[in-house]
Design a protein around this motif. Sequence first.
Motif, PDB file in Angstrom:
ATOM      1  N   MET A   9       0.835  -1.183   0.000  1.00 46.48           N
ATOM      2  CA  MET A   9       0.000   0.000   0.000  1.00 46.48           C
ATOM      3  C   MET A   9       0.882   1.250   0.000  1.00 46.48           C
ATOM      4  SD  MET A   9      -3.003  -1.021   2.686  1.00 46.48           S
ATOM      5  CE  MET A   9      -3.779  -2.623   2.593  1.00 46.48           C
ATOM      6  N   THR A  10       0.286   2.376  -0.459  1.00 42.94           N
ATOM      7  CA  THR A  10       1.006   3.628  -0.458  1.00 42.94           C
ATOM      8  C   THR A  10       1.023   4.197   0.949  1.00 42.94           C
ATOM      9  OG1 THR A  10      -0.983   4.890  -0.914  1.00 42.94           O
ATOM     10  CG2 THR A  10       0.210   3.991  -2.818  1.00 42.94           C
ATOM     11  N   SER A  11       1.734   5.344   1.108  1.00 42.28           N
ATOM     12  CA  SER A  11       1.796   5.982   2.416  1.00 42.28           C
ATOM     13  C   SER A  11       0.427   6.484   2.850  1.00 42.28           C
ATOM     14  CB  SER A  11       2.803   7.130   2.380  1.00 42.28           C
ATOM     15  OG  SER A  11       2.444   8.060   1.378  1.00 42.28           O
ATOM     16  N   GLN A  12      -0.423   6.814   1.880  1.00 41.01           N
ATOM     17  CA  GLN A  12      -1.787   7.207   2.191  1.00 41.01           C
ATOM     18  C   GLN A  12      -2.681   5.967   2.198  1.00 41.01           C
ATOM     19  OE1 GLN A  12      -3.030  10.253   3.005  1.00 41.01           O
ATOM     20  NE2 GLN A  12      -0.920  11.006   2.981  1.00 41.01           N
ATOM     21  N   PRO A  13      -3.531   5.807   3.224  1.00 38.88           N
ATOM     22  CA  PRO A  13      -4.416   4.636   3.249  1.00 38.88           C
ATOM     23  C   PRO A  13      -5.298   4.604   2.008  1.00 38.88           C
ATOM     24  CG  PRO A  13      -4.457   5.780   5.355  1.00 38.88           C
ATOM     25  CD  PRO A  13      -3.725   6.672   4.396  1.00 38.88           C
ATOM     26  N   PRO A  14      -5.528   3.432   1.445  1.00 43.83           N
ATOM     27  CA  PRO A  14      -6.420   3.341   0.286  1.00 43.83           C
ATOM     28  C   PRO A  14      -7.834   3.747   0.659  1.00 43.83           C
ATOM     29  CG  PRO A  14      -5.914   1.168   1.139  1.00 43.83           C
ATOM     30  CD  PRO A  14      -5.019   2.117   1.860  1.00 43.83           C
ATOM     31  N   ARG A  15      -8.565   4.228  -0.313  1.00 44.09           N
ATOM     32  CA  ARG A  15      -9.953   4.671  -0.115  1.00 44.09           C
ATOM     33  C   ARG A  15     -10.866   3.646  -0.764  1.00 44.09           C
ATOM     34  NH1 ARG A  15     -12.897   9.817  -2.822  1.00 44.09           N
ATOM     35  NH2 ARG A  15     -14.657  10.038  -1.385  1.00 44.09           N
ATOM     36  N   ILE A  16     -11.799   3.117   0.011  1.00 43.09           N
ATOM     37  CA  ILE A  16     -12.653   2.020  -0.450  1.00 43.09           C
ATOM     38  C   ILE A  16     -14.118   2.425  -0.325  1.00 43.09           C
ATOM     39  CG2 ILE A  16     -13.379  -0.368   0.005  1.00 43.09           C
ATOM     40  CD1 ILE A  16     -10.530  -0.951   0.923  1.00 43.09           C
ATOM     41  N   LEU A  17     -14.892   2.149  -1.374  1.00 45.23           N
ATOM     42  CA  LEU A  17     -16.334   2.377  -1.352  1.00 45.23           C
ATOM     43  C   LEU A  17     -17.022   1.048  -1.051  1.00 45.23           C
ATOM     44  CD1 LEU A  17     -18.887   4.053  -1.787  1.00 45.23           C
ATOM     45  CD2 LEU A  17     -18.692   3.589  -4.251  1.00 45.23           C
ATOM     46  N   LEU A  18     -17.687   0.986   0.094  1.00 40.69           N
ATOM     47  CA  LEU A  18     -18.416  -0.198   0.538  1.00 40.69           C
ATOM     48  C   LEU A  18     -19.911   0.041   0.356  1.00 40.69           C
ATOM     49  CD1 LEU A  18     -18.884  -2.869   2.172  1.00 40.69           C
ATOM     50  CD2 LEU A  18     -18.763  -1.451   4.242  1.00 40.69           C
ATOM     51  N   VAL A  19     -20.590  -0.904  -0.282  1.00 41.97           N
ATOM     52  CA  VAL A  19     -22.036  -0.797  -0.471  1.00 41.97           C
ATOM     53  C   VAL A  19     -22.686  -2.043   0.115  1.00 41.97           C
ATOM     54  CG1 VAL A  19     -23.900  -0.388  -2.104  1.00 41.97           C
ATOM     55  CG2 VAL A  19     -21.613   0.483  -2.602  1.00 41.97           C
ATOM     56  N   GLU A  20     -23.509  -1.847   1.139  1.00 44.43           N
ATOM     57  CA  GLU A  20     -24.178  -2.949   1.854  1.00 44.43           C
ATOM     58  C   GLU A  20     -25.403  -2.378   2.551  1.00 44.43           C
ATOM     59  OE1 GLU A  20     -25.754  -5.758   3.277  1.00 44.43           O
ATOM     60  OE2 GLU A  20     -23.788  -6.597   2.759  1.00 44.43           O
ATOM     61  N   ASP A  21     -26.581  -2.930   2.269  1.00 40.12           N
ATOM     62  CA  ASP A  21     -27.796  -2.353   2.853  1.00 40.12           C
ATOM     63  C   ASP A  21     -28.104  -2.876   4.254  1.00 40.12           C
ATOM     64  OD1 ASP A  21     -30.454  -4.482   1.903  1.00 40.12           O
ATOM     65  OD2 ASP A  21     -28.355  -4.812   1.371  1.00 40.12           O
ATOM     66  N   ASP A  22     -27.609  -4.049   4.615  1.00 39.93           N
ATOM     67  CA  ASP A  22     -27.866  -4.571   5.948  1.00 39.93           C
ATOM     68  C   ASP A  22     -26.948  -3.889   6.963  1.00 39.93           C
ATOM     69  OD1 ASP A  22     -28.927  -6.633   7.889  1.00 39.93           O
ATOM     70  OD2 ASP A  22     -26.792  -7.071   7.977  1.00 39.93           O
ATOM     71  N   PRO A  23     -27.500  -3.272   8.018  1.00 41.36           N
ATOM     72  CA  PRO A  23     -26.657  -2.484   8.932  1.00 41.36           C
ATOM     73  C   PRO A  23     -25.632  -3.316   9.695  1.00 41.36           C
ATOM     74  CG  PRO A  23     -28.917  -2.624   9.752  1.00 41.36           C
ATOM     75  CD  PRO A  23     -28.929  -3.153   8.356  1.00 41.36           C
ATOM     76  N   VAL A  24     -25.975  -4.554  10.065  1.00 39.29           N
ATOM     77  CA  VAL A  24     -25.019  -5.392  10.793  1.00 39.29           C
ATOM     78  C   VAL A  24     -23.856  -5.769   9.886  1.00 39.29           C
ATOM     79  CG1 VAL A  24     -24.677  -7.576  11.999  1.00 39.29           C
ATOM     80  CG2 VAL A  24     -26.751  -6.259  12.401  1.00 39.29           C
ATOM     81  N   SER A  25     -24.170  -6.229   8.684  1.00 35.10           N
ATOM     82  CA  SER A  25     -23.113  -6.586   7.731  1.00 35.10           C
ATOM     83  C   SER A  25     -22.270  -5.372   7.385  1.00 35.10           C
ATOM     84  CB  SER A  25     -23.731  -7.175   6.455  1.00 35.10           C
ATOM     85  OG  SER A  25     -24.416  -8.370   6.722  1.00 35.10           O
ATOM     86  N   ARG A  26     -22.920  -4.214   7.241  1.00 30.91           N
ATOM     87  CA  ARG A  26     -22.177  -2.996   6.893  1.00 30.91           C
ATOM     88  C   ARG A  26     -21.219  -2.608   8.015  1.00 30.91           C
ATOM     89  NH1 ARG A  26     -26.269  -0.280   5.674  1.00 30.91           N
ATOM     90  NH2 ARG A  26     -26.483   1.068   7.498  1.00 30.91           N
ATOM     91  N   ALA A  27     -21.665  -2.748   9.257  1.00 35.46           N
ATOM     92  CA  ALA A  27     -20.793  -2.420  10.390  1.00 35.46           C
ATOM     93  C   ALA A  27     -19.607  -3.366  10.460  1.00 35.46           C
ATOM     94  CB  ALA A  27     -21.590  -2.466  11.691  1.00 35.46           C
ATOM     95  N   PHE A  28     -19.858  -4.666  10.261  1.00 31.51           N
ATOM     96  CA  PHE A  28     -18.777  -5.652  10.289  1.00 31.51           C
ATOM     97  C   PHE A  28     -17.770  -5.394   9.178  1.00 31.51           C
ATOM     98  CE2 PHE A  28     -17.022  -9.467   8.363  1.00 31.51           C
ATOM     99  CZ  PHE A  28     -16.360 -10.041   9.434  1.00 31.51           C
TER     100      PHE A  28
ATOM    101  N   ILE B  93     -12.507  -3.346   7.110  1.00 23.25           N
ATOM    102  CA  ILE B  93     -11.784  -2.545   6.116  1.00 23.25           C
ATOM    103  C   ILE B  93     -10.919  -1.488   6.800  1.00 23.25           C
ATOM    104  CG2 ILE B  93     -12.063  -0.877   4.243  1.00 23.25           C
ATOM    105  CD1 ILE B  93     -14.632  -2.432   3.470  1.00 23.25           C
ATOM    106  N   GLN B  94     -11.482  -0.809   7.793  1.00 26.02           N
ATOM    107  CA  GLN B  94     -10.737   0.225   8.496  1.00 26.02           C
ATOM    108  C   GLN B  94      -9.493  -0.340   9.168  1.00 26.02           C
ATOM    109  OE1 GLN B  94     -13.876   1.826  10.969  1.00 26.02           O
ATOM    110  NE2 GLN B  94     -14.137   3.594   9.635  1.00 26.02           N
ATOM    111  N   ALA B  95      -9.544  -1.616   9.573  1.00 28.47           N
ATOM    112  CA  ALA B  95      -8.417  -2.245  10.265  1.00 28.47           C
ATOM    113  C   ALA B  95      -7.283  -2.622   9.321  1.00 28.47           C
ATOM    114  CB  ALA B  95      -8.890  -3.473  11.028  1.00 28.47           C
ATOM    115  N   LEU B  96      -7.452  -2.421   8.004  1.00 29.55           N
ATOM    116  CA  LEU B  96      -6.389  -2.825   7.067  1.00 29.55           C
ATOM    117  C   LEU B  96      -5.014  -2.187   7.355  1.00 29.55           C
ATOM    118  CD1 LEU B  96      -8.155  -2.960   3.584  1.00 29.55           C
ATOM    119  CD2 LEU B  96      -6.982  -4.821   4.739  1.00 29.55           C
ATOM    120  N   PRO B  97      -4.866  -0.856   7.448  1.00 28.24           N
ATOM    121  CA  PRO B  97      -5.880   0.196   7.541  1.00 28.24           C
ATOM    122  C   PRO B  97      -6.296   0.724   6.174  1.00 28.24           C
ATOM    123  CG  PRO B  97      -3.734   1.141   7.884  1.00 28.24           C
ATOM    124  CD  PRO B  97      -3.505  -0.338   7.667  1.00 28.24           C
ATOM    125  N   ALA B  98      -7.512   1.291   6.124  1.00 22.98           N
ATOM    126  CA  ALA B  98      -8.020   1.919   4.911  1.00 22.98           C
ATOM    127  C   ALA B  98      -9.121   2.884   5.306  1.00 22.98           C
ATOM    128  CB  ALA B  98      -8.557   0.871   3.935  1.00 22.98           C
TER     129      ALA B  98
END
Length: 243
Positions: free
Chosen positions: A1-20, A25-30
């Motif tokens: 990865m570059t020095s800047q964390p990658p930017r990811i677009l996540l699309v998920e309508d279920d709130p539990v799945s989206r939170a998980f 993803i944030q823990a990558l970090p990203a």
Amino acid sequence: MTSQPPRILLVEDDPVSRAFLGAAIQALPAAVDAADSMAAALALGATGHYDLWLFDANLPDGSGVELLARLRVRDARTPALAHTAANDRDAIEALLQAGFRQVLVKPLPATALQKALRQVLEPDTDGALASAAATDDTLPDWDDETAARALNGNREHIAALRRLFITELPAVIERVRNAFRNEDFQGLHGELHRLRASCGFVGATRLQHAVQALGDDERSHARLQEFTVAAQALTASTEPTPA
């Protein structure tokens, strides 16, 4: 990865799945921007460049395939991965044919998701995607081992996701029962599809099996009753925190 964390677009309508998925993803970090619909994703997609797209195959106002096609009009290069709770060979092949590099079957551990993302963000990363599924024949209400695998043993994350899951569950039960009563089988399968993935993320093993059984026998009043009993047992739970 570059020095800047990658930017990811996540699309998920279920709130539990989206939170998980967002936490993993944030823990990558990203950096992650999350959307719950195709319309919201299109609005975010117009705001700038993303290093990777991660789309649910089924959305309340469209599909992952349709979303990918619309974003490709102005961006032909951003790599895209799909995620789905439908472990069906034909459905997965159709997503791959539509242009997704990989199809991730939910539920899956955070480590498997992160590995798949790194394979795209860091092409030299070795390893293949693995998915996890609950297989406990005793069918406990809460399977802490399954939840721990999905969330890398993080007790705080497990407890937070279970609280969110229980908060959302009464409305889901009502929608499932209404769809069954009205013989709205498309709507019923949509609700069960989302719920099955959420169950896997939080370790709701008994309900996950009941969801699968109702999906396989959508006209069965006995299966609906099994689903209702399993779901209501969780809404009555006073201590969803893993041991």
